[in-house]
Scaffold this motif. Structure first.
Motif, PDB file in Angstrom:
ATOM      1  N   PRO A   1      45.208  43.871  35.978  1.00 57.87           N
ATOM      2  CA  PRO A   1      45.425  44.372  36.203  1.00 57.87           C
ATOM      3  C   PRO A   1      44.247  45.394  36.502  1.00 57.87           C
ATOM      4  O   PRO A   1      43.035  45.463  36.912  1.00 57.87           O
ATOM      5  CB  PRO A   1      46.108  45.824  36.194  1.00 57.87           C
ATOM      6  N   LEU A   2      42.990  44.901  34.971  1.00 60.47           N
ATOM      7  CA  LEU A   2      41.418  45.931  34.921  1.00 60.47           C
ATOM      8  C   LEU A   2      40.590  44.658  35.512  1.00 60.47           C
ATOM      9  O   LEU A   2      40.045  45.072  35.826  1.00 60.47           O
ATOM     10  CB  LEU A   2      41.758  45.468  33.774  1.00 60.47           C
ATOM     11  N   LEU A   3      41.301  43.682  35.472  1.00 60.96           N
ATOM     12  CA  LEU A   3      40.449  42.411  36.444  1.00 60.96           C
ATOM     13  C   LEU A   3      40.623  42.779  37.826  1.00 60.96           C
ATOM     14  O   LEU A   3      39.371  42.909  38.551  1.00 60.96           O
ATOM     15  CB  LEU A   3      41.163  41.519  35.211  1.00 60.96           C
ATOM     16  N   VAL A   4      41.522  42.963  38.285  1.00 58.90           N
ATOM     17  CA  VAL A   4      41.469  43.200  39.512  1.00 58.90           C
ATOM     18  C   VAL A   4      41.016  44.673  39.766  1.00 58.90           C
ATOM     19  O   VAL A   4      40.324  44.836  40.848  1.00 58.90           O
ATOM     20  CB  VAL A   4      43.056  43.441  40.018  1.00 58.90           C
ATOM     21  N   ALA A   5      41.295  45.599  39.238  1.00 56.92           N
ATOM     22  CA  ALA A   5      39.930  46.778  39.516  1.00 56.92           C
ATOM     23  C   ALA A   5      38.716  46.792  39.590  1.00 56.92           C
ATOM     24  O   ALA A   5      38.365  47.573  39.947  1.00 56.92           O
ATOM     25  CB  ALA A   5      40.525  47.528  38.338  1.00 56.92           C
TER      26      ALA A   5
ATOM     27  N   VAL B   1      41.515  38.371  42.678  1.00 57.11           N
ATOM     28  CA  VAL B   1      41.559  39.392  43.601  1.00 57.11           C
ATOM     29  C   VAL B   1      42.045  39.439  45.012  1.00 57.11           C
ATOM     30  O   VAL B   1      43.452  40.221  45.435  1.00 57.11           O
ATOM     31  CB  VAL B   1      40.600  40.559  43.637  1.00 57.11           C
ATOM     32  N   GLY B   2      42.099  38.029  45.419  1.00 56.39           N
ATOM     33  CA  GLY B   2      42.497  37.719  46.762  1.00 56.39           C
ATOM     34  C   GLY B   2      44.188  37.355  47.025  1.00 56.39           C
ATOM     35  O   GLY B   2      44.888  38.205  47.256  1.00 56.39           O
ATOM     36  N   LYS B   3      44.844  37.105  45.467  1.00 56.28           N
ATOM     37  CA  LYS B   3      46.016  36.412  45.404  1.00 56.28           C
ATOM     38  C   LYS B   3      46.821  38.225  45.206  1.00 56.28           C
ATOM     39  O   LYS B   3      47.743  38.403  45.763  1.00 56.28           O
ATOM     40  CB  LYS B   3      46.532  35.538  44.077  1.00 56.28           C
ATOM     41  N   ALA B   4      46.312  38.888  44.669  1.00 60.22           N
ATOM     42  CA  ALA B   4      46.484  40.134  44.013  1.00 60.22           C
ATOM     43  C   ALA B   4      46.746  41.192  45.373  1.00 60.22           C
ATOM     44  O   ALA B   4      47.503  42.271  45.553  1.00 60.22           O
ATOM     45  CB  ALA B   4      45.879  40.701  43.070  1.00 60.22           C
TER      46      ALA B   4
END
Length: 104
Positions: free
Chosen positions: A3-7, A26-29
């Protein structure tokens, strides 16, 4: 940690393309949960583990990133436009992810 990476990647905006692995994560999330309705609700995409039955099977369609981005921005048929909901960087992250994992 994810979640930190995505944020962090979402905050980075256009810089996403500089790190392809992060961009795909990010695209997958975003494909799975970032849009309302989520792409995974309607589309089947093996890499995402989605089995939607409303929209086309993206593994078979193998759309280019440009085609996915255009569909996200403008909508197609029953698919709504995500232009006001997602940033351009988020749209491009989803587009690059779908194109990459569908075999384009």
């Amino acid at each position: 940690m994810r979640p930190l990476l995505v944020a962090l990647c979402l905050a980075a905006g256009p810089a996403l393309a500089a790190d392809p692995a992060a961009d795909l994560a990010v695209g997958k999330a975003l494909f799975l949960k970032g849009a309302t309705p989520a792409c995974a609700v309607c589309h089947t995409l093996k890499d995402a583990g989605s089995a939607g039955e409303v929209g086309p099977v993206l593994d078979e369609l193998k759309p280019s990133a440009d085609r996915v981005a255009a569909a996200l921005r403008n909508g197609v048929g029953m698919m709504p436009s995500y232009k006001g909901q997602l940033t351009d960087a988020q749209i491009m992250a989803i587009a690059r992810y779908v194109a990459a994992v569908s075999g384009r």
